[in-house]
Design a protein around this motif. Sequence first.
Motif, PDB file in Angstrom:
ATOM      1  N   GLY A  24     129.856 117.277 -76.373  1.00  0.00           N
ATOM      2  CA  GLY A  24     128.546 116.795 -76.772  1.00  0.00           C
ATOM      3  C   GLY A  24     127.485 116.918 -75.706  1.00  0.00           C
ATOM      4  N   LEU A  45     122.331 115.057 -73.807  1.00  0.00           N
ATOM      5  CA  LEU A  45     122.686 114.844 -75.209  1.00  0.00           C
ATOM      6  C   LEU A  45     121.468 115.132 -76.077  1.00  0.00           C
ATOM      7  CD1 LEU A  45     124.572 111.435 -74.799  1.00  0.00           C
ATOM      8  CD2 LEU A  45     125.609 113.706 -75.023  1.00  0.00           C
ATOM      9  N   ILE A  47     119.376 114.291 -79.274  1.00  0.00           N
ATOM     10  CA  ILE A  47     119.181 113.208 -80.232  1.00  0.00           C
ATOM     11  C   ILE A  47     117.990 113.548 -81.128  1.00  0.00           C
ATOM     12  CG2 ILE A  47     118.714 110.751 -80.559  1.00  0.00           C
ATOM     13  CD1 ILE A  47     121.350 111.199 -79.215  1.00  0.00           C
ATOM     14  N   GLN A 184     125.193 106.232 -82.993  1.00  0.00           N
ATOM     15  CA  GLN A 184     125.771 107.017 -84.083  1.00  0.00           C
ATOM     16  C   GLN A 184     126.633 108.164 -83.559  1.00  0.00           C
ATOM     17  OE1 GLN A 184     125.623 106.268 -87.516  1.00  0.00           O
ATOM     18  NE2 GLN A 184     125.038 104.396 -86.444  1.00  0.00           N
ATOM     19  N   LEU A 185     126.222 108.795 -82.472  1.00  0.00           N
ATOM     20  CA  LEU A 185     127.042 109.853 -81.883  1.00  0.00           C
ATOM     21  C   LEU A 185     128.392 109.309 -81.429  1.00  0.00           C
ATOM     22  CD1 LEU A 185     124.523 111.960 -79.735  1.00  0.00           C
ATOM     23  CD2 LEU A 185     125.524 112.541 -81.952  1.00  0.00           C
ATOM     24  N   THR A 188     130.696 108.502 -84.451  1.00  0.00           N
ATOM     25  CA  THR A 188     131.234 109.690 -85.126  1.00  0.00           C
ATOM     26  C   THR A 188     132.001 110.609 -84.184  1.00  0.00           C
ATOM     27  OG1 THR A 188     129.069 110.760 -84.836  1.00  0.00           O
ATOM     28  CG2 THR A 188     129.472 109.640 -86.924  1.00  0.00           C
ATOM     29  N   LYS A 190     131.241 112.211 -81.521  1.00  0.00           N
ATOM     30  CA  LYS A 190     130.563 113.432 -81.104  1.00  0.00           C
ATOM     31  C   LYS A 190     130.224 113.441 -79.616  1.00  0.00           C
ATOM     32  CE  LYS A 190     128.689 114.450 -85.660  1.00  0.00           C
ATOM     33  NZ  LYS A 190     127.483 114.620 -86.508  1.00  0.00           N
ATOM     34  N   ILE A 191     130.557 112.355 -78.921  1.00  0.00           N
ATOM     35  CA  ILE A 191     130.404 112.300 -77.467  1.00  0.00           C
ATOM     36  C   ILE A 191     131.764 111.994 -76.863  1.00  0.00           C
ATOM     37  CG2 ILE A 191     129.252 111.233 -75.504  1.00  0.00           C
ATOM     38  CD1 ILE A 191     127.051 110.306 -77.313  1.00  0.00           C
TER      39      ILE A 191
END
Length: 288
Positions: A24, A45, A47, A184-185, A188, A190-191
């Motif tokens: 990510g 990141l 966003i 949210q990342l 889910t 994603k990080i």
Amino acid sequence: MRLGFLGSLTTAIALAAPASLKQGFGDGKLIPSAGKKAICANGILSITASATNVILNLSSPATQFDATEIFQELFQAGATITQKAQIGTRTVQGTYGIGANLCVPVNPAKVDAVKTVQILTHGVGLEKSYWDIAPGYSYVDAAAEAGYATLAYDRLGVGQSDHPDPIQDVQAFLEVEILHGLAQLLRTKKIGGYDFRNIVGVGHSFGSILQVGANIKYPKDFDAVVLTAFAATSANLPYTILANDPSIAALNQPSRFGTLPYGYLVHNDAIAIQEPFFRWPFFDPVGM
């Protein structure tokens, strides 16, 4: 010898880090925390966020005199600049690069057991590095020792993060949306590739205000919150801001900030950091 030491340290960090830790992060790299208690992925990141900002009838100051005058107007008795400057609203949206460090314990036994991540939101005039200043003065190290992961990030317009219009774009409304985007990342995976069970929002000063805003608008984002340097009254806010001695960044440190619009401000000097935050002799100058 020095190159060999650095090479050995970098190799050791890479071997100890979970393979997915840089997931990510654009141009992500692995770095140790100040006290070597955590391994951190550092990078940018992306966003995507949208907010309804206030249209401010203000332009970037042309000189330091203009910048100082704005604060004098803001905090004088019977001030009306806040009401007069707000002339409407506008939608601000985009994809923003946000500089961040995702840190996990270096201890293999603890890293495998990490289930909670803390998002660290810093205050005005500073950036994410104060969560990890030096050995013995690191929130990141303390959290890692206790078995927590941390995501410290630079707020929009600060540090490694993007620097859009400092007056019309960098406002609390958009910053709350970016904090929501970070949560949210993490939710889910994603990080860093971690499946965190819990997300804790940790704010300091203005970061606590943003955290409260996120709690109100997105109550399911966080399982717990920690609010520091935060009060229910703003009575002392003028003294705090004036003690910061706000200075135009491009003029104060041209080698670092010379390309930034004059609406970006910094603490004038080390004294302007001591006055609002530290009382001598009850602090270590390493924190300055």
